[in-house]
Structures are given as C-alpha cells and as structure tokens.
Design an enzyme around this catalytic site. Structure first.
Site, mmCIF file in Angstrom:
data_model
loop_
_atom_site.group_PDB
_atom_site.id
_atom_site.type_symbol
_atom_site.label_atom_id
_atom_site.label_comp_id
_atom_site.label_asym_id
_atom_site.label_seq_id
_atom_site.Cartn_x
_atom_site.Cartn_y
_atom_site.Cartn_z
ATOM 1 N N CYS A 24 0.806 -1.232 0.000
ATOM 2 C CA CYS A 24 0.000 0.000 0.000
ATOM 3 C C CYS A 24 0.828 1.266 0.000
ATOM 4 O O CYS A 24 0.323 2.336 -0.347
ATOM 5 C CB CYS A 24 -0.952 0.004 1.194
ATOM 6 S SG CYS A 24 -0.151 0.252 2.793
ATOM 7 N N CYS A 92 -2.628 8.024 4.095
ATOM 8 C CA CYS A 92 -1.687 7.641 3.043
ATOM 9 C C CYS A 92 -0.715 8.755 2.705
ATOM 10 O O CYS A 92 0.267 8.535 1.993
ATOM 11 C CB CYS A 92 -2.447 7.229 1.776
ATOM 12 S SG CYS A 92 -3.161 8.633 0.870
ATOM 13 N N ILE A 234 10.662 -13.551 1.655
ATOM 14 C CA ILE A 234 10.786 -14.221 2.952
ATOM 15 C C ILE A 234 10.015 -13.457 4.024
ATOM 16 O O ILE A 234 9.339 -14.055 4.871
ATOM 17 C CB ILE A 234 12.272 -14.360 3.343
ATOM 18 C CG1 ILE A 234 13.018 -15.220 2.315
ATOM 19 C CG2 ILE A 234 12.396 -14.954 4.745
ATOM 20 C CD1 ILE A 234 12.488 -16.628 2.187
ATOM 21 N N GLU A 1228 -21.761 10.309 -0.433
ATOM 22 C CA GLU A 1228 -22.113 8.997 -0.962
ATOM 23 C C GLU A 1228 -22.606 8.979 -2.400
ATOM 24 O O GLU A 1228 -22.322 8.021 -3.134
ATOM 25 C CB GLU A 1228 -23.194 8.363 -0.073
ATOM 26 C CG GLU A 1228 -22.737 8.064 1.330
ATOM 27 C CD GLU A 1228 -23.872 7.533 2.178
ATOM 28 O OE1 GLU A 1228 -23.839 6.342 2.524
ATOM 29 O OE2 GLU A 1228 -24.792 8.307 2.488
#
Length: 1297
Positions: A24, A92, A234, A1228
C-alpha cells in the site's frame, strides 16, 4: 522491521502501518547509501514494513518527519500535496510525500511519467488521486496547467472561473537545501573495514557476511537458511504464512552479487542487483546497442515496469525473483524463453544452469541444491531475425501479480518468414513457469502464417490444460489468455515482418497499447457572491484544516497515541469453521507463552454479552456456536503484540461441525434463510401492466461485495482511569456515542463513566460503526479485568476477515416496455448476502427499495428485497448503503431494454426520466429540474454526441480494441429515514484571548467536516478561521451524538454549530454596540468582564423523516442530490483490459460550502465506485474462508486506474432550502456514478459481440473484471475453450452472492 522500530522505539509515527506486506505504500521511507566506488549517494524509496533494521548498517533513513514540519519548515512536497487538496483522511499522505520526495532527490525536474511511476506503489482510498497528481505536477519542468485545477484569487476579480489552488505562491524547490548525507557514514564507508555481522533475536539469527567465500561457507553450514536481500518474499512468508527460519543469511555486502559484466554475447547481472538497477541497466543498453540486439532486453523492460511498486523494485533482487519460482512470475517466462543462464556457486565449485523447465520444477521450487547460490544472471543479446515478446494480463494495470504472463521468442530464417526456432513460456497456468515444448516444434521450418498459428493454437490448448478446480480459479479465462497472448505476439511479428520483408498484412490496431497518458482535468465550481467578506470562507476552496500536519506526519491517529506505562496489546482469536458448535476452548498453552497476561472469553464479560443493533442480538464473543469463519471467539492480551499473536496462535478451540452451511443467496433462498422483516413496495398495478405492453424481458445481474479498505485498520486504546470505574477510550470510529453505550452496557456501568475520543479517522466508509464498537467492547473488558491500558490494532488481514464488507446482491427483474422505449412496468427482486448476523442489513435492503427507481418514472413499479442469512462474515454499512447495488440492477434493466430495441441506452434513459414535479414510488414529491439539468449539461460538456459517433468509427476500424460510452444519472436521497438520527449538537467556547474552540458530534474521516465547521463558525462569528480550532470529537464534550453517515454530517452538525455561534454572537451584541470599532479580541475581553457567558451549546432538531412500510409511503429523505456522469473506455478484447479514457461528472450539490472538499469527495467516491464495478473482488473458498485478505490479493484502484481525463462540474445556480447555506450532502451519491465505467465497458463489449454476429442482451456481472469482460467479448479464442460442466468439479472459489 524498520516500521515497528520507527514507531515504537523512536516514536516517529508519521510512517504508517497500512498492510504490513509492502502493498500500500503507507510506510514509505527514503533510504540513502554511500557508494564508495563512485563516491555518490544513492537514494531510493522503500517499504519500512519489509526492511529489517539489521540490514540498514551504514544507511541513512529519512522519514516524513525528517524533511519538514510545522515547527521548523514545511517541505515543498508536503506543502503542495496539502495545498492541492491531495490529503483527505491523510493516512496515506506521508507515504505519498516520501515517494515524491525520493523522486525529487534523484530527479529534481521530473516528467509526469516519472511521477506516475514513483506513486505506482502507493494506494489512496479517499482522494481519487487527481489532486495528488495535480499537486505534484507543479514540480514538472514542462507542464501545461491549462484546464488544471489551480486556485488563483485574482481570477475572481478578473472575471475568470475560480480555481482550486494558486500555484503562484507555492514554496520553491531548492535542491541545495535538502538534508545532506551524514558525513560520519561516508567516513565509516571509506575507512572502516567490512566485518561480518551476526544479530541474535528471540527466534531468528541474522547473519550478514562480507565475502563470497564466507557466504559459500555459511550456505554449506546452513543449507536450509534462506538468502535475503530485499525481504520481499521471505518477509511476507514469515509474517503471513508463519514460515520459520531459525537462521537467515543476508548477503547484501557481498560485492560479487552486485557485479555487472558486459560481453559481446550479452550481460552478466549480479543476482543481488535490485530490479530498479536492472531496469536502469537495460534501459542504458537499449539506448546504446543496435535495436536488433535488444529484443530480450526490451521484453524484460516491459515486464519490469509491472513487478510490484517502485518501493518493491528498489529492494527486490533479480536473483531472488528468479529462485522464488512463483507460478505467475513476470520475469521467468521471458528469461526462460530468452535462453538466459544462471551462474551458480557452492563449495563444489561454479557452474552455469540454463533457466528452463528443468530449473523451474514446481511451486516455489527450483533444481538448485540447498547449498547452491545464484551468483549472476546472463542475459544474451538477441540475434538478427530474432524477436521477443512479453505479454501479460493482471487484475490491475500495474503493481499486481499477473493472471497470465508470457515470454515468447521466435527466430526466422534470414530474409524470410520461415520459423527457425520458437520458444513459448507462460506463467500463471501451472505450479511454476510452463514451457509449451510441444507447441515449440510445430511451426519450425514452416512459414509464420495463419494456418501455422491455427494449428499451434490447437496444440497449445491441449498442451496447457488446467483443471476446473485449479488454484486461483479463472480457468477458462487463463486458458483463453494463453491463446490470445500468443495471437497478440503474432500481430507484433506480422507487423515486424511487414516492415522487414513486406510479408503479410499490416494490423497496427492489434498491437497498439491502450492509451495511458494522463491529461490535466477540469474542475468547475461557482464563485462566491459579489461583496462577500474576504474573512467569510464559506463557498471558498479552503484547504483541509489538517492537511499540512497530515503531510508532515504530525497528525495523530489512534495508534500514534504514545503508549502508557504497563500497556497491554490485544489480539483476537477467530473461528476457523463456518458453522459449528464450540465444545471447548483450551487456553492453557496460551497462558504459558511469555508475556501473555490473560485470555478473554465470553464468560469474562461482566455485563451484556451481546449487542442489539436492529432488533437482533449479536454476540460479542461466540460462546456456544460459531456461524462463520472469522467470528470472534476470544482475545489474548500480552505485554507486546508479538507475544499476544503467539498466544493467540496456540489457543485451541474444539468444534463439532454442523451440517450444510449456507454461503450463497441461492442456498439461502432454497432454505428460506432470511433476516426479518422482508420488504416490498409497489405503485400502480404491475401485474396488469405486463399484460398491456409490447414486450416483456426478464434478466438478472450479480453484484459482488466490496471491502472498505480504509487505510487505517480498526484501532483503539482503552485506558482505565483507576477510580470511579472510569474508562477513557481512544478509537477510530464513526459513531463514538454508540461505542460509549456499547462499552457501558458490556461492563455493566453507566455511560457517564465512559468517554470516547476520536481525533481523526484514517478512512471509514461505513465500516467503523458496528464492528468497531464490538471490538472496543472486547478491548474494554480486557482493560477492565487487567486494570491496565489495552491497545488493539487489527492487522490488514484480520480486519478484512472480521469486519465484513458491502453486501453482495443478486438482482432479478422483469420489465415490460413499449416499442418506442417507454417502460410501463417493472418488477425487481433483490437478494442481499448479509452474512451470519443482521448488523444493518435490514436497513440496507430497505434503502435498496427506496432507490430502485433512480431517475426513472415507471408508472407500475414493484420491488422486493430480502437480507439473506448465510455463514459468511457479517456484512455491514458501506458508502451508499445499498444504493449502488439497487441502482445497478435498475440501470442494467434499462440497458437490456435498449439492447432488445437496438437503441442506445442513453435514449431509453432520457425517455423514461422524471420530467416534471412528480411523486416517487413511496409518494414523496420532488422537482427533477436539476436532475435534468445535470443530464443535459453532462452530455454537453462531455461532447457526448460527437464522441459517440467517433467511438462508432473507431470500432469499425479496430477489430481487437473497442470503445464504449455510457451516461448514467443519479437521484440520491439525503439524511436518515429514521428521524431521530438527524439531530445534532455542538459546544462552542470563546476564550479570553479571542480564540474559539468548537466541538460537535461529527467525526473527521477525511470528508472535511471539521474544516467546514470552521467555515460555519467563521461566518457566524465574523472572524477568520485562524481563530477557530477543533481538537477532537468527544462524548464528554457533546453527548448523544448520531453517526457520521448518510452524507448528513455537515447538514446536521453545521446547523448545530451555527446555532451555538448565533447564540454567542447575540450575547456579544451589547459589547459590539458599545465599541463598534473594536476588535474581536477586545469585545471578548469586555464581555468576560461584564460576566457574559462565552460558552454555548447548539442544537439542531433535524428533519422529521419517516417511512411507513405498511402504507408504503413516507418522507424518508430531506432532499435529493442529483448528478450525471459520462465515461468513455477503450477495451482490449483479447485480454479484457480496459482504460477509462475520459470521465465527465456534473453534480448538483446546491451551493458548496467548500468546493475543494466537495470536489475531492466527488472524485474519491467515483474512483471507489469504479473499483466496486470493475475491479474489486472478494473471493471465498468453498468452505467459506475469505481468500482475499490484503492488497496482494484484493486490488483497489491505484493511480494507474484513474480516468486519463477527469472533469468535474458543480451545477451552477442551484439552491437547497433544506440544508445549511443552501448546500447538499455529497459523500455517498457519486459512488454509483462509477457504474458509468461498467456500462461503458458493456457498451464496448456489445460492439465486439456485434462484430462477431451476436446481438441482444447478454450477461456481464459486476465487477466487470478483465476475466468477465474478455469472456463476454466471445472472441475466437474464448470460443475455443471447452466449458466445464457445472457440478462435475469443486470450484476454487464460491460464486458470491
């Protein structure tokens, strides 16, 4: 890992945890290293969650705090993302900042392609990326700002349209002022001898050798020890799969692994070289060598751009990528087809191994012996008349593992089209890279023509066969891709042969890639009225009040709160069975794990053991029975999170499976497994109307679920005060009052002992209401029992497993219409997969029915909706709350009517729209004038008519690429249909220095509610916003709040803040009259001396809304928000890939309080809708286990997915008397307009099908993934795939809903 070291040890919390697997970009940092050989500094971005601290010896790590802060100096990168409105929830933002900062350290004047590549590994769920790109675009040396969204105050005075931000006063970028590389590290690199290092941890010994001989000896001594350079393989295996490696060898300082040697035959690249280094090296060789020698290099470059994000490529090594031997490796098919070799060393000496099917022997397996080490990779130059192709298809355009990938090489006899050699290798169609050896030989010594290729397809189809139950699913699609990718290579070869020997025909359209050049967008909004005070910020594009602190990493999120002394960590233990009785829970072994303090079960809950949200009791912790995989059973608390995880792993739950779990809505329908009540609504006489129409059609569409994927996972800290049974709860939540009530009832104490505090939320979208409160209750029980603070932060996989998603829906419809396109009757049935508990599902299916008409006046309309009870994790609220599912079914019905009549869907939509003041099907009167205005302006501004014609011409000229357009309207009801939820309160303090503190009931989730409340208070108090501060949302300050949801937060809380400020301003009136020329500060001081109260509560009663389901009528909404969207896509019929070429959105949001915030909400909502309808797939195993639990499996839109041109227009001259300052809710509604991309794809697919002689309605379920799109195109290659007989196999994943 570096991430935990930064956050826990150094308290540098600007670097965020988003996924823990490098998917991300939230944890991006810059790593800098001195290169003694060249005496230069290398800067590269990397994911802190994958960087082992012990690997960073000699490196300088720069975090977001290091480049600038509000206390010192804000860096231009931080300022520009904030000023361009590119930070909403802000979680972010630090990662975005660091990716861009690293790019600028290496390239101070980047191109747009540089920026796009640098941000390719960073995800954002809020903004839609456009404002981030616009902010960073200002660093480009050459950039066209015409039409871009830059706000200039002078524009208003010059009569020009206002713009979102002014680039004229941005801080300049001065590379000479950047942080220097620490001189002591340079000195250390130049003078200190290299010595091997050994770090001994609790479970792992980490060894870092410095010489090749030492490495060889270590590998001989510890043959099972993995070699780790980038830790991109890994690391995730240890974290997510529980892999155990007592010894890890990290050869990052062994110089031979990084050597590059060029020869006349090719280049040897050290196996330790990062993919970014390899990419740069190959780019140099392509520029330097003759084109005929660089075929393999160019093919590898094409694939290297798709391997992970920039942060992954900067650390992942080419050797590690090869020996990982993943089935869908992008590089191995090219390297194998290109006859590349590996140099291998061990105690037994050196040898070269051909990278082919004998080397890649199985899933994650190679023919290397345990003690052998790959030293380098040899990549040959290509020969004359040798051509190489690398083709792939993936769920997302970039930064996604391939579904199928390929490397194909052909060598022709000189001067002819006769095949001399052929090599075809695929990834994604077997346990490892597959070599189509039988297909190799078929064309040899034959001309490359249609007949030869036709025979090759038959052999290939037989040679590469997948069982219907093959891991990963998509079997028909993957098999068809093996053919279509070969065909695409064929088109490339035909083009080259035509250029070289004029053989065959020129088919340029088949090899032209989809467009990918980002264009500046347009954002148009209404200027403020003439004469409005400059201090009155209402209607102006004000920057998010926390944008700068979010960009500098100073903004505090829940898990950033400093740890208290003795704090414990909680990890949940969840069910592994979909439906079973619990016969016992054995916690003995867990309690013996060092650091574990307690295990919390249902029996430890002192108060209510369940929550009742919609009339149905839901257990907090399962006690006697589990009803889904992922249901919470108990919780382990320990001194550290790692200790709690180890304790949770050894809790033993004994089950007795119950028969016949229910997973799909069809199974629920068969067993009548429903939550009550079911809902039905009807107007007119549907049954009779079907007898009177010209045509009747029945169809259905399936809509998959959607993960919220808020960037900040569920987080909370519960702190007992130590007296009077008080608890302070800090959490990331949309509804702190519900959390407060839930905790109080769970503990059996009054609500006044529990105070819930929400500073900010790193994204929510409906997913942080019910489940957050349940987890907070469990965490509170742990704090109650232990008497210590307890922190619970879910990992990404846990969050996705436990918290539910958007409801998947099966929609079935019967529609009656006339030959002129007028729809007379429609009967729609909705079946929502609710999961194992009711949650808010009944409310969701109610809203489904209230919006089934969308924008259309169907005189005879009936709807029926049910919430199906299944044994999947309980689904919950999600942005749109059932409306995106409801309207998709309706629009698909409209689309089918159009296809039955052979007309464009837009014509049918126009014919059936509400045209005048009308009643909805629940008898609510409204005026559709602005709906029609949005529709007309959208078609005009998008130039729909001419582009529709151009798309038709494009489709006639292009066989394998098709363009499609769609225009979609929306009529979305705003507010809660339960009237009591529409109230709000506020508390406003004026301090003696004139500063103002505002508290209200809304939570800041990135939607800018705090910023808008500052604007409201500024207007009502007649002071600048700089005087006003909002610190948090707290149940101690404002009690009995309602959820921040339903796009009603600003409407309700804005009125409450307005009410309080009006009260205070009236109180100050006598003081103002006494001193009309005084300052705000002087008035406030005077008021205090006159004993005038400077604190006031505000209250807004809200609309008295209701819905009477017995009478099937009501006023469930205060008003409607309208909009329309036109999107155009280009689809690759051979792979199903698409690109959104352009999107134009027109929305009626009244008079915007803050255009920058509202446009950001529109864009972010649209991109989330685009993800819902075209990309995001939740997949469950046949036993009900969620398979998609992180960004590596679940793909949300990235920067590569945004429309290449993205234009947003706010409808001008619109008023709304039902909300504050004539504004409208916008959070919305626009999400559904993302379906315009879905229907544009369907339009393009219809064009492909028409060319194949197929017309009429066809099935394309949502999301319209490349798989579904490709198969719906029904090309020659998909037709070659024999269908699997249903019932003859067990599918890899369930077909949900």
């Amino acid at each position: 890992m570096l991430l935990s070291y930064l956050r826990d040890r150094l308290r540098l919390t600007g670097t965020k945890y988003g996924c823990g697997g490098g998917g991300c970009g939230a944890c991006t940092v810059m790593v800098s290293r001195y290169q003694p050989g060249t005496k230069t500094i290398l800067h590269y971005s990397a994911n802190a969650c994958l960087l082992p601290v012990c690997q960073l010896q000699g490196a300088a790590v720069t975090t977001v705090e290091g480049i600038g802060s509000t206390k010192t100096r804000v860096h231009p990168v931080q300022e520009r993302i904030a000023r361009a409105h590119g930070s909403q929830c802000g979680f972010c933002t630090p990662g975005m900042v660091m990716s861009m900062y690293t790019l600028l350290r290496n390239t101070p004047q980047p191109t747009m392609e540089d920026i796009r590549e640098a941000l390719g590994g960073n995800l954002c769920r809020c903004t839609g990326y456009r404002p981030i790109v616009d902010g960073f675009r200002t660093f480009c040396q050459i950039s066209s700002f015409q039409g871009s969204s830059f706000y200039c105050p002078a524009c208003v005075f010059q009569g020009l349209p206002p713009q979102l931000f002014d680039q004229g006063d941005l801080l300049p970028l001065d590379p000479t002022q950047e942080l220097i590389f620490p001189p002591e590290l340079i000195l250390m690199a130049q003078t200190e001898p290299q010595m091997s290092q050994r770090f001994i941890g609790e479970n792992i010994v980490w060894i870092s050798p410095v010489s090749l001989d030492e490495l060889i000896q270590l590998k001989a001594d510890h043959p099972q020890a993995p070699l780790v350079i980038g830790n991109t393989n890994i690391g995730p295996d240890i974290k997510f799969k529980g892999a155990l490696h007592p010894i890890i060898i990290s050869p990052t300082r062994v110089q031979e692994l990084f050597a590059v040697t060029r020869t006349a035959q090719g280049v040897y690249i050290g196996a330790g070289c990062s993919l970014s280094v390899v990419k740069a090296l190959l780019e140099g060789l392509v520029q330097e060598l003759p084109e005929e020698k660089t075929e393999i290099y160019r093919a590898l470059l094409q694939q290297l751009g798709n391997v992970g994000g920039q942060q992954i490529r900067n650390v992942a090594s080419i050797g590690g990528n090869i020996v990982s031997a993943y089935p869908n490796s992008d590089l191995n098919p090219v390297l194998a087809a290109g006859s590349c070799k590996l140099s291998v060393v061990s105690k037994g000496g050196r040898k070269e191994i051909l990278l082919n099917k004998d080397f890649l022997v199985g899933f994650g397996k190679t023919s290397l012996k345990p003690d052998e080490i790959v030293l380098s990779v040899f990549i040959p130059v290509s020969r004359k008349w040798e051509f190489m192709g690398a083709l792939r298809q993936a769920p997302r355009k970039e930064n996604a593992l391939a579904t199928v990938t390929s490397g194909i090489r052909v060598m022709f006899t000189e001067g002819s089209s006769v095949v001399k050699e052929l090599s075809i290798c695929y990834g994604g169609v077997g346990p490892c890279t597959v070599s189509a050896s039988r297909t190799f030989f078929l064309p040899t010594n034959r001309p490359w023509n249609e007949q030869t290729l036709s025979e090759a397809y038959t052999v290939l189809l037989d040679e590469i066969s997948l069982s219907p139950s093959h891991p990963g699913g998509k079997v028909d699609f993957r098999r068809s891709l093996t053919l279509s990718l070969l065909f695409k290579f064929n088109l490339q070869i035909l083009h080259k042969l035509w250029e070289m020997v004029r053989t065959g025909s020129l088919l340029v359209h088949g090899i032209r890639p989809l467009p990918n050049q980002l264009q500046p967008g347009i954002q148009v909004f209404q200027p403020v009225v003439n004469g409005q005070s400059v201090d009155d910020q209402v209607g102006r594009p004000v920057m998010h009040h926390s944008a700068i602190s979010q960009a500098t990493g100073e903004a505090v999120y829940c898990d950033d709160i400093p740890k208290t002394d003795g704090e414990l960590h909680l990890v949940l233990v969840t069910s592994t069975r979909p439906h079973a009785k619990i016969r016992g829970i054995d916690v003995t072994e867990a309690l013996q794990v060092p650091g574990v303090v307690d295990v919390i079960t249902s029996k430890d809950i002192p108060g209510k053991k369940f929550r009742t949200f919609t009339g149905v009791d839901e257990e907090l912790l399962a006690e006697n029975e589990v009803s889904c995989v992922g249901q919470m059973v108990c919780a382990v608390i320990a001194d550290t999170r790692e200790q709690a995880k180890r304790g949770a792993a050894v809790v033993k739950i004994h089950y007795e499976d119950l028969p016949e779990p229910v997973f799909t809505v069809e199974e629920a329908m068969e067993k009548k497994s429903y939550f009550q009540p079911q809902r039905t609504i009807e107007r007119g006489n549907v049954t009779q109307a079907f007898e009177e129409v010209d045509q009747v059609y029945e169809g259905e569409i399936r809509l998959g679920g959607q993960e919220h994927f808020y960037m900040e996972t569920q987080s909370m800290v519960v702190v007992p005060s130590g007296e009077d049974r008080e608890l302070r709860v800090y959490l990331s939540c949309q509804h702190p009052t519900y959390a407060q009530e839930s905790i109080a009832e769970t503990l059996g104490i009054p609500s006044n002992r529990v105070s819930c505090h929400v500073k900010r939320v790193g994204g929510a979208f409906g997913g942080k209401v019910t489940k957050t409160s349940a987890i907070a209750c469990i965490t509170s029980v742990a704090a109650w029992r232990s008497g210590r603070a307890v922190r619970c932060v879910l990992e990404r996989g846990e969050d996705m497993l436990i918290t539910g998603a958007r409801h998947p829906v099966l929609g079935r419809y019967k529609v009656g219409f006339m030959n002129d396109g007028k729809i007379i009757a429609a009967d729609l049935h909705y079946y929502a997969n609710s999961g194992n508990t009711a949650d808010e599902s009944v409310l969701v299916v109610e809203k489904v029915l209230l919006h089934l008409d969308n924008a259309y006046n169907v005189p005879n309309l009936r709807g029926h909706s049910v919430a199906c009870k299944t044994n999947l994790p309980s689904n919950t609220a999600f942005r749109g709350f059932g409306v995106p599912q409801s309207m998709l079914v309706t629009e698909n019905m409209i689309n089918d009517v159009a296809m039955k009549l052979g007309r464009n869907a837009e014509e049918i939509r126009e014919i059936n729209m509400y045209k005048e003041v009308s009643l909805t099907h629940y008898k609510f009167q409204f005026d559709p004038k602005n709906l029609l205005r949005c529709w007309d302006e959208c078609k005009e501004k998008s130039d729909y008519d001419s582009r529709r014609q151009a798309a038709g011409e494009f489709n006639q000229k292009n066989r394998w690429k098709k363009r499609g357009l769609a225009v979609i309207p929306i009529k979305y009801g705003i507010a809660f249909s339960e009237g009591f939820l529409n109230q709000a309160a506020s508390l406003v303090h004026i301090y003696k220095d004139g500063s103002v503190l505002v508290s209200h009931g809304g939570t800041e989730m990135g939607q800018g509610i705090h910023t808008k409340m500052q604007q409201v208070a500024s207007r009502e108090l007649h002071i600048p916003t700089s005087f006003i501060h909002i610190t948090e949302t707290s149940t101690s300050a404002v009690p009995n709040t309602c959820p921040s949801a339903a796009s009603f937060g600003t409407d309700a809380n804005g009125m409450a803040v307005k009410n309080a400020c009006e009260t205070l301003y009236r109180r100050l009136e006598p003081v103002r009259k006494q001193n009309p020329t005084g300052t705000w500060e002087s008035w406030v001081k005077k008021a205090f001396l006159q004993k005038i109260s400077l604190s006031a509560t505000g209250y807004y009663r809200g609309h008295d809304l209701y819905m009477d389901w017995e009478k099937q009528e009501g006023q469930p909404y205060a008003y409607f928000t309208y909009g329309a969207c036109c999107s155009e896509v280009e689809v690759d019929c051979l792979s199903g890939d698409y690109r959104t070429v352009r999107t134009d959105i027109v929305t009626d949001i009244g008079r915007s309080i803050n255009p920058s915030v509202d446009i950001g909400q529109i864009e972010g909502s649209f991109i989330q809708g685009l993800g819902l309808y075209t990309m995001e797939e939740l997949q469950f195993s046949p036993s009900g286990v969620l398979l998609t639990r992180g960004p590596s499996q679940y793909k949300i839109p990235a920067i590569c997915d945004i429309p290449l041109q993205f234009n947003v227009y706010l409808l001008s001259d619109s008023d709304n008397p039902h909300a504050i300052y004539s504004s409208k809710g916008i959070g919305e509604p626009v999400l559904f307009l993302g379906s315009s991309v879905f229907f544009a794809i369907k339009d393009a697919v219809a064009a492909a099908r028409a060319e194949a002689g197929m017309d009429g309605p066809f099935t394309l379920d949502s999301p319209a993934t490349p798989e579904r799109t490709c198969l719906a195109c029904n090309t020659d290659f998909t037709q070659k795939i024999p269908p699997s007989r249903p019932g003859s196999f067990k599918p890899w994943a369930l077909n949900i809903p």
